[in-house]
Structures are given as structure tokens and as C-alpha cells.
Design a protein around this motif. Sequence first.
Motif, PDB file in Angstrom:
ATOM      1  N   GLY A  32     -53.289  -4.621 -33.285  1.00  0.00           N
ATOM      2  CA  GLY A  32     -52.651  -3.423 -33.817  1.00  0.00           C
ATOM      3  C   GLY A  32     -53.279  -2.926 -35.102  1.00  0.00           C
ATOM      4  O   GLY A  32     -52.646  -2.165 -35.852  1.00  0.00           O
ATOM      5  N   LEU A  33     -54.531  -3.335 -35.350  1.00  0.00           N
ATOM      6  CA  LEU A  33     -55.216  -2.920 -36.570  1.00  0.00           C
ATOM      7  C   LEU A  33     -56.131  -1.736 -36.287  1.00  0.00           C
ATOM      8  O   LEU A  33     -56.678  -1.611 -35.191  1.00  0.00           O
ATOM      9  N   PRO A  34     -56.312  -0.849 -37.260  1.00  0.00           N
ATOM     10  CA  PRO A  34     -57.173   0.307 -37.029  1.00  0.00           C
ATOM     11  C   PRO A  34     -58.626  -0.104 -36.855  1.00  0.00           C
ATOM     12  O   PRO A  34     -59.107  -1.060 -37.473  1.00  0.00           O
ATOM     13  N   GLY A  35     -59.341   0.624 -35.999  1.00  0.00           N
ATOM     14  CA  GLY A  35     -60.752   0.361 -35.769  1.00  0.00           C
ATOM     15  C   GLY A  35     -61.617   1.219 -36.669  1.00  0.00           C
ATOM     16  O   GLY A  35     -61.207   2.299 -37.101  1.00  0.00           O
ATOM     17  N   SER A  36     -62.817   0.736 -36.954  1.00  0.00           N
ATOM     18  CA  SER A  36     -63.738   1.472 -37.809  1.00  0.00           C
ATOM     19  C   SER A  36     -64.480   2.532 -37.017  1.00  0.00           C
ATOM     20  O   SER A  36     -64.761   2.362 -35.829  1.00  0.00           O
ATOM     21  N   THR A  37     -64.801   3.640 -37.689  1.00  0.00           N
ATOM     22  CA  THR A  37     -65.595   4.705 -37.082  1.00  0.00           C
ATOM     23  C   THR A  37     -67.023   4.703 -37.611  1.00  0.00           C
ATOM     24  O   THR A  37     -67.800   5.611 -37.318  1.00  0.00           O
ATOM     25  N   VAL A  38     -67.387   3.672 -38.382  1.00  0.00           N
ATOM     26  CA  VAL A  38     -68.672   3.646 -39.072  1.00  0.00           C
ATOM     27  C   VAL A  38     -69.667   2.767 -38.323  1.00  0.00           C
ATOM     28  O   VAL A  38     -69.343   1.637 -37.924  1.00  0.00           O
ATOM     29  N   LYS A  39     -70.895   3.265 -38.151  1.00  0.00           N
ATOM     30  CA  LYS A  39     -71.945   2.483 -37.510  1.00  0.00           C
ATOM     31  C   LYS A  39     -72.193   1.215 -38.319  1.00  0.00           C
ATOM     32  O   LYS A  39     -72.268   1.242 -39.538  1.00  0.00           O
ATOM     33  N   GLY A  40     -72.318   0.082 -37.602  1.00  0.00           N
ATOM     34  CA  GLY A  40     -72.552  -1.190 -38.276  1.00  0.00           C
ATOM     35  C   GLY A  40     -71.290  -1.997 -38.471  1.00  0.00           C
ATOM     36  O   GLY A  40     -71.331  -3.082 -39.035  1.00  0.00           O
ATOM     37  N   HIS A  41     -70.139  -1.466 -38.005  1.00  0.00           N
ATOM     38  CA  HIS A  41     -68.852  -2.172 -38.115  1.00  0.00           C
ATOM     39  C   HIS A  41     -68.286  -2.366 -36.711  1.00  0.00           C
ATOM     40  O   HIS A  41     -67.750  -1.441 -36.099  1.00  0.00           O
ATOM     41  N   ALA A  42     -68.416  -3.592 -36.178  1.00  0.00           N
ATOM     42  CA  ALA A  42     -68.055  -3.848 -34.778  1.00  0.00           C
ATOM     43  C   ALA A  42     -66.553  -3.762 -34.517  1.00  0.00           C
ATOM     44  O   ALA A  42     -66.133  -3.431 -33.408  1.00  0.00           O
ATOM     45  N   GLY A  43     -65.742  -4.094 -35.508  1.00  0.00           N
ATOM     46  CA  GLY A  43     -64.297  -3.998 -35.325  1.00  0.00           C
ATOM     47  C   GLY A  43     -63.699  -5.130 -34.518  1.00  0.00           C
ATOM     48  O   GLY A  43     -62.914  -4.904 -33.599  1.00  0.00           O
ATOM     49  N   ARG A  44     -64.045  -6.379 -34.873  1.00  0.00           N
ATOM     50  CA  ARG A  44     -63.491  -7.522 -34.157  1.00  0.00           C
ATOM     51  C   ARG A  44     -63.461  -8.755 -35.065  1.00  0.00           C
ATOM     52  O   ARG A  44     -64.155  -8.816 -36.077  1.00  0.00           O
ATOM     53  N   PHE A  45     -62.613  -9.716 -34.685  1.00  0.00           N
ATOM     54  CA  PHE A  45     -62.529 -11.004 -35.362  1.00  0.00           C
ATOM     55  C   PHE A  45     -63.211 -12.059 -34.502  1.00  0.00           C
ATOM     56  O   PHE A  45     -63.020 -12.098 -33.285  1.00  0.00           O
ATOM     57  N   LEU A  46     -63.991 -12.913 -35.133  1.00  0.00           N
ATOM     58  CA  LEU A  46     -64.623 -14.040 -34.456  1.00  0.00           C
ATOM     59  C   LEU A  46     -64.066 -15.331 -35.036  1.00  0.00           C
ATOM     60  O   LEU A  46     -64.142 -15.556 -36.247  1.00  0.00           O
ATOM     61  N   ASP A  54     -64.075 -24.424 -40.399  1.00  0.00           N
ATOM     62  CA  ASP A  54     -63.367 -23.468 -39.554  1.00  0.00           C
ATOM     63  C   ASP A  54     -63.392 -22.101 -40.233  1.00  0.00           C
ATOM     64  O   ASP A  54     -63.035 -21.967 -41.416  1.00  0.00           O
ATOM     65  N   VAL A  55     -63.820 -21.092 -39.480  1.00  0.00           N
ATOM     66  CA  VAL A  55     -63.934 -19.760 -40.057  1.00  0.00           C
ATOM     67  C   VAL A  55     -63.341 -18.714 -39.115  1.00  0.00           C
ATOM     68  O   VAL A  55     -63.273 -18.903 -37.901  1.00  0.00           O
ATOM     69  N   VAL A  56     -62.917 -17.611 -39.717  1.00  0.00           N
ATOM     70  CA  VAL A  56     -62.624 -16.391 -38.965  1.00  0.00           C
ATOM     71  C   VAL A  56     -63.425 -15.289 -39.634  1.00  0.00           C
ATOM     72  O   VAL A  56     -63.338 -15.089 -40.851  1.00  0.00           O
ATOM     73  N   VAL A  57     -64.248 -14.628 -38.846  1.00  0.00           N
ATOM     74  CA  VAL A  57     -65.136 -13.586 -39.348  1.00  0.00           C
ATOM     75  C   VAL A  57     -64.587 -12.224 -38.944  1.00  0.00           C
ATOM     76  O   VAL A  57     -64.347 -11.970 -37.767  1.00  0.00           O
ATOM     77  N   MET A  58     -64.391 -11.385 -39.926  1.00  0.00           N
ATOM     78  CA  MET A  58     -63.966 -10.010 -39.676  1.00  0.00           C
ATOM     79  C   MET A  58     -65.229  -9.171 -39.630  1.00  0.00           C
ATOM     80  O   MET A  58     -65.833  -8.873 -40.663  1.00  0.00           O
ATOM     81  N   GLN A  59     -65.657  -8.829 -38.419  1.00  0.00           N
ATOM     82  CA  GLN A  59     -66.936  -8.154 -38.223  1.00  0.00           C
ATOM     83  C   GLN A  59     -66.723  -6.647 -38.326  1.00  0.00           C
ATOM     84  O   GLN A  59     -66.500  -5.953 -37.344  1.00  0.00           O
ATOM     85  N   GLY A  60     -66.822  -6.156 -39.559  1.00  0.00           N
ATOM     86  CA  GLY A  60     -66.538  -4.759 -39.843  1.00  0.00           C
ATOM     87  C   GLY A  60     -65.231  -4.600 -40.595  1.00  0.00           C
ATOM     88  O   GLY A  60     -64.438  -5.542 -40.699  1.00  0.00           O
ATOM     89  N   ARG A  61     -65.015  -3.423 -41.129  1.00  0.00           N
ATOM     90  CA  ARG A  61     -63.792  -3.106 -41.874  1.00  0.00           C
ATOM     91  C   ARG A  61     -63.527  -1.610 -41.748  1.00  0.00           C
ATOM     92  O   ARG A  61     -64.372  -0.859 -41.268  1.00  0.00           O
TER      93      ARG A  61
END
Length: 247
Positions: A32-46, A54-61
Motif C-alpha cells: 500500500g505504499l506509493p510507487g516512484s515515477t523516477v527512472k532508477g527507482h525500482a519501487g520494491r523491497f528485497l 539480515d537486511v531489507v533493501v528499499m530499492q528506490g524511494r
Amino acid sequence: MQGMLGIVLGSGLGPLAERVVVSRTEAFSEQGLPGSTVKGHAGRFLFGKLGQRDVVVMQGRVHLYEGHDAKAVTAGVRWMHSQGVEHLILTNAAGTLHPGFPPGCWMMLSDHLNLTGTSPLEGGPNFVDMTEVYDLEARAAFLDVASQRSMTLHQGVYAGLRGPQYETPAEIRMLRTMGADAVGMSTVLEAIQARALGIRVNAFSCLTNWAAGLSPEKLDHAEVIETGAAAAASMMDLLEAWCGGAS
């Protein structure tokens, strides 16, 4: 036992995620989080491991300049906190104002200027001490690791503005007078939100270009993406090495 590490990747820094051993992926939209409209921001958590951490990567903002408010911009930080993140590493692409910090280098944030005109803590008396936004102990450890790896790692003050337009030469002169070493359009609100939640924070700027008026070249987002991708490997080396010795 080390708590979970969160990492937020800025413009052009998506390749930083390549060394994470991924166990699952979730799109921003799935939470339910907003997605990015900017090139280079994938919009996902890994979710996965970087080394043994242990990590969680926020790929984009997402950014204020995309039409979001401060609460939406920092929703990912609150979500990562709910997943158990105890230490947050923020990365961004930034313009450099410092004559000794050329493009292609990394700057670790020692402090910031919040010039966005807003805060994720608006709406009540949410008074949070910001004397030490960026964790001093971890900063010392990062500097030690960088020295061991012969990596140039500057320290300086990041000015966070709303954007999306780049700054004018007059605005850059103003920022230099205020003590800024780099300028960008993210990070400060995320750092404020994380500190309000009790999360340790550190942040790094990939210096992708000279700020306006410091070079005859015109500013271009494509240059930001290209320089960020080229510099990503050295930051991942630093993070991997630090994860091996962090407490």
C-alpha cells in the motif's frame, strides 16, 4: 545479536542490491505504499542477507517533488521499522558544492540542512532531539573500514531541498554560505522519521555532478544515473566489509 539492517537506494544506485542474497521481494504497491515515477527507482523491497547480516533493501524511494507529502515520502521507513529494522542506511545521488569533493566520490553525512519546508512529524508536539542524527559510532567504524580499503570517503553536510528543478547558481552560493557540502532532494525527511522511531541512521551521498555554477556543464539526470551506477560497487564493498564487523 545484530538487528536487521535497512538500506535505502537512491537514483542510479540500484546495482547496490546485486550482492544481496535475496530470499523474497515485495513491491511497494503490495504494502500500500506509493510507487516512484523516477527512472532508477525500482519501487520494491528485497529481503535477504548481505554477508551474514539480515537486511531489507528499499530499492528506490518517492519524493516530495512527485506530489507526495512528508508522511508518504517516509512511509517506507515506518514500514521497515515494523519489519524489525534497527539501523537504517540511506543513500542518495547529490550535487557537490565542495571543491575538494569531486564527482564520482562518496560523502558520508555528518549532518544535514532540512530546507524542504516540511517534516514527517507534523501534526503534533513531536519534539525529537536531532543533535546527532547520523550515528557517530557507526560513522567512525565506516571511516575505519574505508581507510583499510583505501577508499576515499568524505564527510560533510547535506542540504535537502524539495526540487524537482535543480538549484540556481545563486541558490548554490547561498547553500555554501549555510555550510552545505552537497545538495539533493531526498534523505533528510527519512532520517528525521527514523530518529523519531528510535532507529540508528547513517547516510551516504554519491556525488554525481558539480552543483550549478561550479561547472560549465548543464545538469542532467542521465548523468546522475550513470555516475551513480559507476560508483555503486565501492559503496557495496564498504557496506559488506562493515557488515562483517558491525555490532
